[in-house]
Structures are given as C-alpha cells and as structure tokens.
Design a protein around this motif. Structure first.
Motif, PDB file in Angstrom:
ATOM      1  N   TYR A  28       1.243  -1.190  -0.107  1.00 42.41           N
ATOM      2  CA  TYR A  28       0.384  -0.162   0.116  1.00 42.41           C
ATOM      3  C   TYR A  28       0.875   0.970   0.066  1.00 42.41           C
ATOM      4  O   TYR A  28       0.415   1.898   0.392  1.00 42.41           O
ATOM      5  CB  TYR A  28      -0.998   0.254   1.121  1.00 42.41           C
ATOM      6  N   ALA A  29       1.540   1.238   0.266  1.00 40.16           N
ATOM      7  CA  ALA A  29       3.072   2.057   0.356  1.00 40.16           C
ATOM      8  C   ALA A  29       2.656   3.401  -1.585  1.00 40.16           C
ATOM      9  O   ALA A  29       2.670   5.061  -0.479  1.00 40.16           O
ATOM     10  CB  ALA A  29       4.761   1.647   0.158  1.00 40.16           C
ATOM     11  N   PRO A  30       3.012   2.830  -1.814  1.00 40.08           N
ATOM     12  CA  PRO A  30       2.681   3.738  -3.142  1.00 40.08           C
ATOM     13  C   PRO A  30       1.761   5.012  -3.408  1.00 40.08           C
ATOM     14  O   PRO A  30       1.035   6.157  -3.907  1.00 40.08           O
ATOM     15  CB  PRO A  30       2.870   3.151  -5.225  1.00 40.08           C
ATOM     16  N   SER A  64       8.198   3.053   4.865  1.00 35.75           N
ATOM     17  CA  SER A  64       7.426   1.370   4.889  1.00 35.75           C
ATOM     18  C   SER A  64       8.041   0.868   3.660  1.00 35.75           C
ATOM     19  O   SER A  64       8.054  -0.310   3.663  1.00 35.75           O
ATOM     20  CB  SER A  64       5.891   2.072   5.324  1.00 35.75           C
ATOM     21  N   TRP A  65       7.420   1.768   2.523  1.00 33.06           N
ATOM     22  CA  TRP A  65       8.237   1.374   1.410  1.00 33.06           C
ATOM     23  C   TRP A  65       9.272   0.946   1.107  1.00 33.06           C
ATOM     24  O   TRP A  65       9.888  -0.134   0.688  1.00 33.06           O
ATOM     25  CB  TRP A  65       7.999   2.273   0.397  1.00 33.06           C
ATOM     26  N   MET A  66      10.487   1.719   1.964  1.00 31.73           N
ATOM     27  CA  MET A  66      12.072   1.331   1.834  1.00 31.73           C
ATOM     28  C   MET A  66      12.285   0.003   2.804  1.00 31.73           C
ATOM     29  O   MET A  66      13.127  -1.057   2.228  1.00 31.73           O
ATOM     30  CB  MET A  66      12.670   2.181   2.384  1.00 31.73           C
ATOM     31  N   ASN A  67      11.521  -0.035   3.673  1.00 33.27           N
ATOM     32  CA  ASN A  67      11.365  -1.565   4.347  1.00 33.27           C
ATOM     33  C   ASN A  67      11.500  -2.359   3.982  1.00 33.27           C
ATOM     34  O   ASN A  67      11.622  -3.634   4.388  1.00 33.27           O
ATOM     35  CB  ASN A  67      11.113  -1.166   5.820  1.00 33.27           C
ATOM     36  N   GLU A  68       9.934  -3.000   3.262  1.00 34.46           N
ATOM     37  CA  GLU A  68      10.029  -4.002   2.271  1.00 34.46           C
ATOM     38  C   GLU A  68      10.583  -4.317   1.435  1.00 34.46           C
ATOM     39  O   GLU A  68      10.822  -4.961   1.200  1.00 34.46           O
ATOM     40  CB  GLU A  68       8.284  -3.449   2.207  1.00 34.46           C
ATOM     41  N   ILE A  69      11.349  -3.267   0.640  1.00 38.92           N
ATOM     42  CA  ILE A  69      12.390  -3.392  -0.020  1.00 38.92           C
ATOM     43  C   ILE A  69      12.892  -4.339   0.101  1.00 38.92           C
ATOM     44  O   ILE A  69      13.821  -5.273   0.331  1.00 38.92           O
ATOM     45  CB  ILE A  69      12.919  -2.207  -1.102  1.00 38.92           C
ATOM     46  N   ARG A  70      13.825  -3.573   1.549  1.00 32.12           N
ATOM     47  CA  ARG A  70      14.862  -3.986   2.336  1.00 32.12           C
ATOM     48  C   ARG A  70      14.821  -5.699   2.683  1.00 32.12           C
ATOM     49  O   ARG A  70      15.424  -6.101   2.511  1.00 32.12           O
ATOM     50  CB  ARG A  70      15.632  -3.225   3.406  1.00 32.12           C
TER      51      ARG A  70
END
Length: 77
Positions: A28-30, A64-70
């Motif tokens: 849902y980050a975007p 949140s988005w960067m954390n999910e990518i990491r």
C-alpha cells in the motif's frame, strides 16, 4: 564443446525457475505516498496543517516502502 555440456541439468532448470517465479508482494506504500502528496497540495489551498499531515504521510510511506524492499532483498538467495 559437445551438446551435453551445453544442456542444463534439471537442478539448474529448477533454480532458474525458482528465481523467476518469485512474486513481488503487493504493498500500500505507493498509494499512501500519492495520498500524502495530495494532502500536501491540498494544504496549499486550504490550511497549512493539511500540508503537515501530508508531509508526515509521505515520510511514513517512503519509510514503509523502503523497509519492504529491504526485507525482500534480504530474503533473496
């Protein structure tokens, strides 16, 4: 080189298939980032507090988005 050396072994085929079948999980980050940008722009027309809320939503969405990518990169073999 002969033909047998060029053919892939079943293990190599399975490994390649596993690597290509990794699905990207939806996030849902975007949508949250877009909502934050909208709030910031809406705050220009209405009240500065809306821009402040939008900035907070943008920071949270990017985090949140960067954390999910990491996390997805750390799970990749």
């Amino acid at each position: 080189m002969n033909q047998e050396e060029l053919q892939e072994t079943p293990e190599q085929e399975n490994l390649e298939q596993e690597l290509t079948e990794q699905e990207i999980e939806p996030t849902y980050a975007p949508a949250a980032l877009a909502m934050g940008i909208t709030f910031m722009l809406w705050g220009i027309l209405t009240h500065w507090s809306m821009s402040l809320i939008g900035a907070a939503v943008i920071v949270g969405a990017i985090w949140s988005w960067m954390n999910e990518i990491r996390n997805s990169w750390s799970e990749t073999p």
